[in-house]
Scaffold this active site. Structure first.
Site, mmCIF file in Angstrom:
data_model
loop_
_atom_site.group_PDB
_atom_site.id
_atom_site.type_symbol
_atom_site.label_atom_id
_atom_site.label_comp_id
_atom_site.label_asym_id
_atom_site.label_seq_id
_atom_site.Cartn_x
_atom_site.Cartn_y
_atom_site.Cartn_z
ATOM 1 N N TYR A 288 -29.301 11.624 15.298
ATOM 2 C CA TYR A 288 -28.232 10.797 15.872
ATOM 3 C C TYR A 288 -28.154 11.003 17.381
ATOM 4 O O TYR A 288 -28.238 10.047 18.165
ATOM 5 C CB TYR A 288 -26.884 11.129 15.218
ATOM 6 C CG TYR A 288 -25.688 10.613 16.007
ATOM 7 C CD1 TYR A 288 -25.478 9.244 16.196
ATOM 8 C CD2 TYR A 288 -24.769 11.503 16.575
ATOM 9 C CE1 TYR A 288 -24.386 8.776 16.936
ATOM 10 C CE2 TYR A 288 -23.675 11.043 17.312
ATOM 11 C CZ TYR A 288 -23.491 9.678 17.484
ATOM 12 O OH TYR A 288 -22.418 9.218 18.222
ATOM 13 N N ARG B 191 -24.832 22.214 7.588
ATOM 14 C CA ARG B 191 -25.604 21.051 8.049
ATOM 15 C C ARG B 191 -26.854 21.567 8.775
ATOM 16 O O ARG B 191 -26.767 22.528 9.535
ATOM 17 C CB ARG B 191 -24.713 20.258 8.999
ATOM 18 C CG ARG B 191 -25.383 19.122 9.718
ATOM 19 C CD ARG B 191 -24.442 18.490 10.736
ATOM 20 N NE ARG B 191 -23.530 17.529 10.150
ATOM 21 C CZ ARG B 191 -22.520 16.971 10.817
ATOM 22 N NH1 ARG B 191 -22.294 17.282 12.067
ATOM 23 N NH2 ARG B 191 -21.731 16.091 10.229
ATOM 24 N N LYS C 40 -28.946 8.452 20.573
ATOM 25 C CA LYS C 40 -27.950 8.077 21.591
ATOM 26 C C LYS C 40 -28.455 8.474 22.983
ATOM 27 O O LYS C 40 -28.285 7.732 23.944
ATOM 28 C CB LYS C 40 -26.599 8.752 21.309
ATOM 29 C CG LYS C 40 -25.864 8.232 20.082
ATOM 30 C CD LYS C 40 -25.423 6.776 20.192
ATOM 31 C CE LYS C 40 -24.332 6.542 21.199
ATOM 32 N NZ LYS C 40 -23.797 5.147 21.116
ATOM 33 N N ASP D 37 -20.765 12.955 23.595
ATOM 34 C CA ASP D 37 -21.059 14.264 24.211
ATOM 35 C C ASP D 37 -22.219 14.959 23.499
ATOM 36 O O ASP D 37 -22.774 15.924 24.028
ATOM 37 C CB ASP D 37 -19.814 15.163 24.213
ATOM 38 C CG ASP D 37 -19.258 15.462 22.823
ATOM 39 O OD1 ASP D 37 -19.759 14.912 21.821
ATOM 40 O OD2 ASP D 37 -18.294 16.257 22.743
ATOM 41 N N GLU D 38 -22.600 14.469 22.314
ATOM 42 C CA GLU D 38 -23.642 15.167 21.537
ATOM 43 C C GLU D 38 -24.999 15.102 22.230
ATOM 44 O O GLU D 38 -25.896 15.880 21.912
ATOM 45 C CB GLU D 38 -23.691 14.620 20.102
ATOM 46 C CG GLU D 38 -22.341 14.777 19.440
ATOM 47 C CD GLU D 38 -22.310 14.496 17.940
ATOM 48 O OE1 GLU D 38 -23.340 14.634 17.276
ATOM 49 O OE2 GLU D 38 -21.214 14.140 17.452
#
Ligand code: NAD
Ligand code: TYD
Length: 354
Positions: A160, A291, A164, A135-136
């Site tokens: 990341y 982060r 994806k 879902d990111e």
């Protein structure tokens, strides 16, 4: 034996892939399940000891970026289905070293797609390339009622999620350009047994057991939608067998938690299961630097997979967390084999600046 299907599951020595292989090997004895994994830092064959001797299971150690090797594997095992999970999967690592994410997640996926296309050579009957995504890729939601649907525009923020998202586009391009049958699912955060302990839930369970600090990024207000990994594996089974070609399915738990609330549940559950007095481990909570680019909120609308394929999460969260904590506490050897030695050094260096 003449198998009905020959399915390549990539990255199945990792967390989710090992649950997918366990499900498929046991449920479909007439399928040959080939686990292809490079065994990177998080690939661990100890995740699959209960299926390693099954006649319909084969392990191949290989890098998905090795195109010639992928061609050979497709030919040798007469692969007709792919469930592609192999990836670099940890956001913090992608912030430190984005190149390996582009290599594995983008170029590796492309290498597999091309090997499938060249081997299948236009004969698409009973062929399927199933890409397991996250879902990111949809970016971040505000603190409101909105959810990610299958038509939410892509807006990845971390290296990341960008890698994806790129791989998802390549997979769709192989249908649109060459007609290769593909399907994609995008899932929310998974938890459960065999997750590498750099991810929030196993890391914190292990730290509580060892009375180590629990590093909460920022204010702990970020929201994630948590799904028990076995429910994700069940969804993957359904999408693989019944998903519509070229469609996307969102998979999620309708189970949103702020990190800090989730962490309090983990602390309470671990303390209970260790026989500690309530509140024993509360003082381990340690707020640390946030982060970089930390996505505020993820939440999935999984109405489509529910309506079209009849999938729903089977476990209530409290039950899933209790089972998960029990598993990690009972499988200390599994955990110790990972967290001792090289990995421990890596972890300390990785988080030295927090
Ligand atoms: P993981 O990091 O536990 O496992 C990844 C596996 O891929 C490892 O076994 C590793 O050895 C293997 N691998 C890495 N690079 C490789 C390469 N070049 N060649 C062959 N194998 C390689 O990851 P996971 O959490 O099980 O995630 C699996 C997939 O599901 C990923 O594609 C991830 O993006 C996706 N996903 C994960 C989550 C989650 O919450 N964990 C949620 C949604 C989607
Ligand atoms: P993580 O398990 O890394 O999954 P993802 O980044 O893919 O969602 O992290 C889940 C959430 O927990 C995320 O908001 C970051 C946060 N987090 C911490 O606060 N501390 C930690 O040590 C880790 C690993 C994560």
């Amino acid at each position: 034996m003449n198998y009905k299907r020959s399915i390549l599951v990539t990255g199945a020595a990792g967390f989710i892939g090992s649950h997918v292989v366990r499900l498929f090997v046991n449920k479909y004895p007439d399928y040959h399940i080939i686990n292809l994994d490079k065994l990177t830092y998080c690939g661990n064959l100890a995740n699959l000891t209960d299926v390693e001797d099954k006649p319909n299971y084969t392990f191949v150690k290989a890098d998905i970026c090795d195109y010639e090797k992928m061609l050979a594997v497709f030919k040798t095992y007469k692969i007709d289905g792919v469930i592609h999970l192999a990836a670099e999967s940890h956001v913090d690592r992608s912030i430190k070293d984005p190149f390996v994410f582009a290599r594995t997640n983008v170029m590796g996926t492309l290498s597999l797609l091309q090997a499938a296309r060249v081997t299948w050579d236009g004969d698409w009957e009973n062929k399927l390339f199933y890409h397991v995504s996250t879902d990111e890729v949809y970016g971040a939601l505000e603190f409101d009622k909105t959810l990610f649907t299958e038509t939410t525009p892509y807006d990845p923020h971390s290296p990341y999620s960008a890698s994806k998202a790129s791989s998802d586009h390549f997979v769709r391009a192989y249908y649109d350009t060459y007609g290769m049958p593909i399907v994609i699912s995008n899932c929310s955060n998974n938890y459960g047994p065999y997750q590498f302990p750099e991810k929030l839930i196993p890391l914190f369970i292990n730290n509580i057991r060892h009375k180590k600090p629990l590093p909460v990024y920022g204010k702990g207000e970020n929201v994630r939608d948590w799904l028990y990994v076995v429910d994700h594996a069940r969804a993957i089974d359904l999408v693989f067998h019944k998903g519509k070609i070229r469609d996307t399915y969102n998979i999620g738990g309708f189970n949103e938690w702020t990190n800090i609330d989730l962490i309090k549940v983990i602390i309470k559950t671990v303390d209970e299961q260790l026989g500690n007095a309530p509140g024993t481990s509360d003082n381990l909570i340690t707020y640390v630097k946030d982060r970089a680019g930390h996505d505020l909120r993820y939440a999935i609308d999984s109405t489509k997979i529910k309506n079209e394929l009849g999938w729903e999460p089977s476990l209530q969260f409290e039950e899933g967390i209790a089972k998960t904590v029990a598993w990690y506490l009972e499988n200390q050897e599994w955990m110790d084999n990972i967290t001792s030695g090289e990995y421990e050094k890596y972890y300390e260096e990785m988080y030295a600046d927090r």
